[in-house]
Design a protein around this motif. Structure first.
Motif, PDB file in Angstrom:
ATOM      1  N   PRO A 195      -8.211  14.768   2.444  1.00 24.60           N
ATOM      2  CA  PRO A 195      -7.512  14.067   3.755  1.00 24.60           C
ATOM      3  C   PRO A 195      -8.537  13.975   4.831  1.00 24.60           C
ATOM      4  CG  PRO A 195      -6.133  15.806   2.924  1.00 24.60           C
ATOM      5  CD  PRO A 195      -7.451  15.909   1.918  1.00 24.60           C
ATOM      6  N   ASN A 196      -9.700  14.408   4.832  1.00 24.18           N
ATOM      7  CA  ASN A 196     -10.391  14.195   5.980  1.00 24.18           C
ATOM      8  C   ASN A 196     -11.116  12.868   5.931  1.00 24.18           C
ATOM      9  OD1 ASN A 196     -12.179  15.033   3.643  1.00 24.18           O
ATOM     10  ND2 ASN A 196     -14.009  15.459   4.805  1.00 24.18           N
ATOM     11  N   MET A 197     -10.883  12.032   4.735  1.00 23.80           N
ATOM     12  CA  MET A 197     -11.481  10.708   4.617  1.00 23.80           C
ATOM     13  C   MET A 197     -10.330   9.619   4.969  1.00 23.80           C
ATOM     14  SD  MET A 197     -14.464  10.865   2.774  1.00 23.80           S
ATOM     15  CE  MET A 197     -15.368  12.243   2.072  1.00 23.80           C
ATOM     16  N   GLN A 198     -10.954   8.714   5.737  1.00 22.73           N
ATOM     17  CA  GLN A 198     -10.169   7.755   6.330  1.00 22.73           C
ATOM     18  C   GLN A 198      -9.198   7.014   5.346  1.00 22.73           C
ATOM     19  OE1 GLN A 198      -9.833   4.227   9.732  1.00 22.73           O
ATOM     20  NE2 GLN A 198     -11.637   5.577   9.653  1.00 22.73           N
ATOM     21  N   ASN A 199     -10.005   6.629   4.348  1.00 24.62           N
ATOM     22  CA  ASN A 199      -9.225   5.943   3.134  1.00 24.62           C
ATOM     23  C   ASN A 199      -8.077   6.715   2.681  1.00 24.62           C
ATOM     24  OD1 ASN A 199      -9.104   5.788  -0.281  1.00 24.62           O
ATOM     25  ND2 ASN A 199      -9.654   3.589   0.804  1.00 24.62           N
ATOM     26  N   ARG A 200      -8.133   8.213   2.436  1.00 20.13           N
ATOM     27  CA  ARG A 200      -7.095   8.655   2.128  1.00 20.13           C
ATOM     28  C   ARG A 200      -6.002   8.680   2.987  1.00 20.13           C
ATOM     29  NH1 ARG A 200      -5.755  13.495  -0.352  1.00 20.13           N
ATOM     30  NH2 ARG A 200      -3.412  14.083   0.209  1.00 20.13           N
ATOM     31  N   ARG A 201      -6.434   8.742   4.675  1.00 19.29           N
ATOM     32  CA  ARG A 201      -5.137   8.526   5.520  1.00 19.29           C
ATOM     33  C   ARG A 201      -4.544   7.295   5.502  1.00 19.29           C
ATOM     34  NH1 ARG A 201      -9.472  11.574   8.276  1.00 19.29           N
ATOM     35  NH2 ARG A 201     -10.102   9.586   9.427  1.00 19.29           N
ATOM     36  N   ILE A 202      -5.234   6.370   4.987  1.00 18.08           N
ATOM     37  CA  ILE A 202      -4.754   4.937   5.163  1.00 18.08           C
ATOM     38  C   ILE A 202      -3.788   4.673   3.826  1.00 18.08           C
ATOM     39  CG2 ILE A 202      -5.166   2.631   4.302  1.00 18.08           C
ATOM     40  CD1 ILE A 202      -7.724   2.738   5.704  1.00 18.08           C
ATOM     41  N   VAL A 203      -4.139   5.481   2.708  1.00 19.25           N
ATOM     42  CA  VAL A 203      -3.333   5.445   1.608  1.00 19.25           C
ATOM     43  C   VAL A 203      -1.938   6.285   1.789  1.00 19.25           C
ATOM     44  CG1 VAL A 203      -3.088   6.304  -0.779  1.00 19.25           C
ATOM     45  CG2 VAL A 203      -5.214   5.162  -0.227  1.00 19.25           C
ATOM     46  N   ASP A 204      -2.293   7.500   2.390  1.00 20.68           N
ATOM     47  CA  ASP A 204      -1.184   8.193   2.911  1.00 20.68           C
ATOM     48  C   ASP A 204      -0.123   7.933   3.608  1.00 20.68           C
ATOM     49  OD1 ASP A 204      -2.209  10.393   1.107  1.00 20.68           O
ATOM     50  OD2 ASP A 204      -2.702  11.579   2.859  1.00 20.68           O
ATOM     51  N   GLU A 205      -0.572   6.993   4.556  1.00 19.51           N
ATOM     52  CA  GLU A 205       0.377   6.151   5.600  1.00 19.51           C
ATOM     53  C   GLU A 205       1.472   5.068   4.773  1.00 19.51           C
ATOM     54  OE1 GLU A 205       0.288   3.435   9.187  1.00 19.51           O
ATOM     55  OE2 GLU A 205      -1.714   3.578   8.427  1.00 19.51           O
ATOM     56  N   GLN A 206       0.812   4.584   3.853  1.00 16.36           N
ATOM     57  CA  GLN A 206       1.544   3.441   2.895  1.00 16.36           C
ATOM     58  C   GLN A 206       2.483   4.096   2.156  1.00 16.36           C
ATOM     59  OE1 GLN A 206       1.446   0.473   3.898  1.00 16.36           O
ATOM     60  NE2 GLN A 206       0.018   1.142   5.430  1.00 16.36           N
ATOM     61  N   ILE A 207       2.097   5.465   1.599  1.00 18.12           N
ATOM     62  CA  ILE A 207       2.974   6.052   0.497  1.00 18.12           C
ATOM     63  C   ILE A 207       4.230   6.624   1.396  1.00 18.12           C
ATOM     64  CG2 ILE A 207       3.117   8.303  -0.838  1.00 18.12           C
ATOM     65  CD1 ILE A 207       0.342   7.581  -1.815  1.00 18.12           C
ATOM     66  N   ARG A 208       3.726   7.123   2.716  1.00 18.34           N
ATOM     67  CA  ARG A 208       4.871   7.743   3.383  1.00 18.34           C
ATOM     68  C   ARG A 208       5.924   6.553   3.829  1.00 18.34           C
ATOM     69  NH1 ARG A 208       0.585  11.030   5.797  1.00 18.34           N
ATOM     70  NH2 ARG A 208       0.903  13.092   5.065  1.00 18.34           N
ATOM     71  N   LYS A 209       5.298   5.387   4.193  1.00 18.55           N
ATOM     72  CA  LYS A 209       6.082   4.201   4.449  1.00 18.55           C
ATOM     73  C   LYS A 209       7.163   3.866   3.284  1.00 18.55           C
ATOM     74  CE  LYS A 209       3.225   2.013   8.209  1.00 18.55           C
ATOM     75  NZ  LYS A 209       2.397   0.884   8.415  1.00 18.55           N
ATOM     76  N   ALA A 210       6.620   4.297   1.964  1.00 19.09           N
ATOM     77  CA  ALA A 210       7.521   3.763   0.918  1.00 19.09           C
ATOM     78  C   ALA A 210       8.748   4.875   0.620  1.00 19.09           C
ATOM     79  CB  ALA A 210       6.572   3.739  -0.452  1.00 19.09           C
ATOM     80  N   GLY A 211       8.629   6.107   1.518  1.00 22.44           N
ATOM     81  CA  GLY A 211       9.297   6.684   1.377  1.00 22.44           C
ATOM     82  C   GLY A 211       9.322   8.200   0.738  1.00 22.44           C
ATOM     83  N   VAL A 212       7.938   8.470   0.318  1.00 21.62           N
ATOM     84  CA  VAL A 212       7.580   9.585  -0.254  1.00 21.62           C
ATOM     85  C   VAL A 212       6.397  10.345   0.137  1.00 21.62           C
ATOM     86  CG1 VAL A 212       6.515  10.234  -2.715  1.00 21.62           C
ATOM     87  CG2 VAL A 212       7.903   8.466  -2.425  1.00 21.62           C
ATOM     88  N   GLU A 213       6.274  11.594   0.418  1.00 22.41           N
ATOM     89  CA  GLU A 213       5.295  12.462   0.778  1.00 22.41           C
ATOM     90  C   GLU A 213       4.244  12.381  -0.176  1.00 22.41           C
ATOM     91  OE1 GLU A 213       3.295  14.635   3.680  1.00 22.41           O
ATOM     92  OE2 GLU A 213       5.101  13.434   3.687  1.00 22.41           O
ATOM     93  N   PRO A 214       3.078  12.171   0.241  1.00 19.72           N
ATOM     94  CA  PRO A 214       1.610  12.129  -0.558  1.00 19.72           C
ATOM     95  C   PRO A 214       1.521  13.636  -1.218  1.00 19.72           C
ATOM     96  CG  PRO A 214       1.370  10.955   1.432  1.00 19.72           C
ATOM     97  CD  PRO A 214       2.575  11.611   1.732  1.00 19.72           C
TER      98      PRO A 214
END
Length: 317
Positions: A195-214
């Motif tokens: 989670p300290n990587m910005q790439n991971r934060r980008i991926v997490d944001e899109q997964i949350r927008k899809a309605g799922v908690e990463p």
């Protein structure tokens, strides 16, 4: 005076008297005496201390900011004068986010050809640490995201846009699809960056927008670790297209474009906004502009790497 200000910078980096002394190749007693000299000279206490380092006083923080500027200017002056006498030489340190590492050779290869007397060091680090490395004079330049987190006072050159692939094994989820959505990714067992990587934060944001908690099944700060797990045919991951292409293809692995939405983020070269800058950094900036123009044109050809044009999107002007 310069040496004693350098002690202050080392103490800021190491947060420990002994390690700071070791970094400066002096005894702990000499380092403490040097800082005490600064305190006497300036008439203020700079360091909160008892038997160990407790931090800087408000006056110490202000002096530390001046120390960074003075030492950076001193090093730039020495390098500039040395360059006039015998050409470009010295040591250039570049801090790079892990997902941009495949692009580094597009800079360092022509740099080495033009300036063979400059020694290059590449360090992989998080985007949030890159500005800290620049500010503390631990890196001369960085390659990082330009549009997602505040960068501070830097000069930035956009180089390419990062876009994303679901990397999965043949026979795995969605392996037979030409494209997938972020909703599809959200339903896939994943191994991802920490989670300290910005790439991971980008991926997490899109997964949350899809309605799922990463909830990845595995996390690592190494893209190589993630890719090797995907190669076991039991994991899937989300990776930038440039990284997948640079690491090579396998018949049992698919890298599927992720659409709906098609997320892209700009990657570029950054250095502290200073005038004048050091000759080594100026030379790197010049090559970065050449690479950016090449991306907009016919692609980036790097010896030992595949042509990266298919993985890159044109950066904004």
């Amino acid at each position: 005076m310069i040496d004693k200000l350098d002690y202050l910078l080392a103490l800021s980096r190491e947060q420990h008297f002994g390690r700071a002394a070791e970094a400066c190749s002096v005894s702990q007693q000499a380092l403490s005496a040097g800082i005490k000299y600064l305190e006497n000279r300036l008439g203020v206490q700079l360091v909160q201390r008892d038997s160990r380092f407790q931090g800087f006083t408000p006056e110490g923080e202000r002096v530390l900011a001046w120390a960074r500027r003075i030492i950076a200017d001193s090093r730039a002056m020495q390098q500039d004068v040395r360059t006039l006498r015998r050409g470009l030489s010295g040591h250039l340190r570049i801090a790079v986010i892990p997902t941009a590492l495949p692009m580094v050779a597009a800079l360092t290869t022509p740099y080495r050809e033009r300036h063979p007397d400059v020694r290059l060091t590449i360090e992989s680090t998080t985007s949030s640490d890159i500005f800290s490395h620049l500010k503390n004079l631990e890196a001369d330049a960085g390659i990082t995201y330009l549009d997602n987190e505040p960068l501070g006072h830097v000069t930035a050159i956009p180089m390419y846009r990062e876009h994303y692939r679901l990397v999965t094994a043949v026979g795995g989820p969605f392996y037979d699809r030409d494209v997938v959505t972020w909703a599809d990714v959200a339903r896939t067992p994943l191994c991802l960056l920490t989670p300290n990587m910005q790439n991971r934060r980008i991926v997490d944001e899109q997964i949350r927008k899809a309605g799922v908690e990463p909830t990845p099944a595995l996390e690592s700060n190494s893209m190589i670790v993630l890719l090797t797990h995907v190669h076991t045919l039991r994991w899937a991951s989300v990776m930038p297209a440039i990284l997948v292409d640079a690491l090579g293809s396998r018949d049992d692995i698919r890298a599927i474009p992720i659409m709906d939405p098609n997320i892209q983020h700009t990657i570029g070269l950054v250095a502290l906004d200073r005038d004048p800058s050091t000759p080594t950094v100026n030379a790197l900036m010049s090559i970065a502009r050449d690479v950016a123009r090449s991306v907009r044109g016919n692609g980036v050809a790097v010896p030992g790497l595949p042509n990266l044009r298919a993985s890159l999107e044109v950066p904004l002007n």
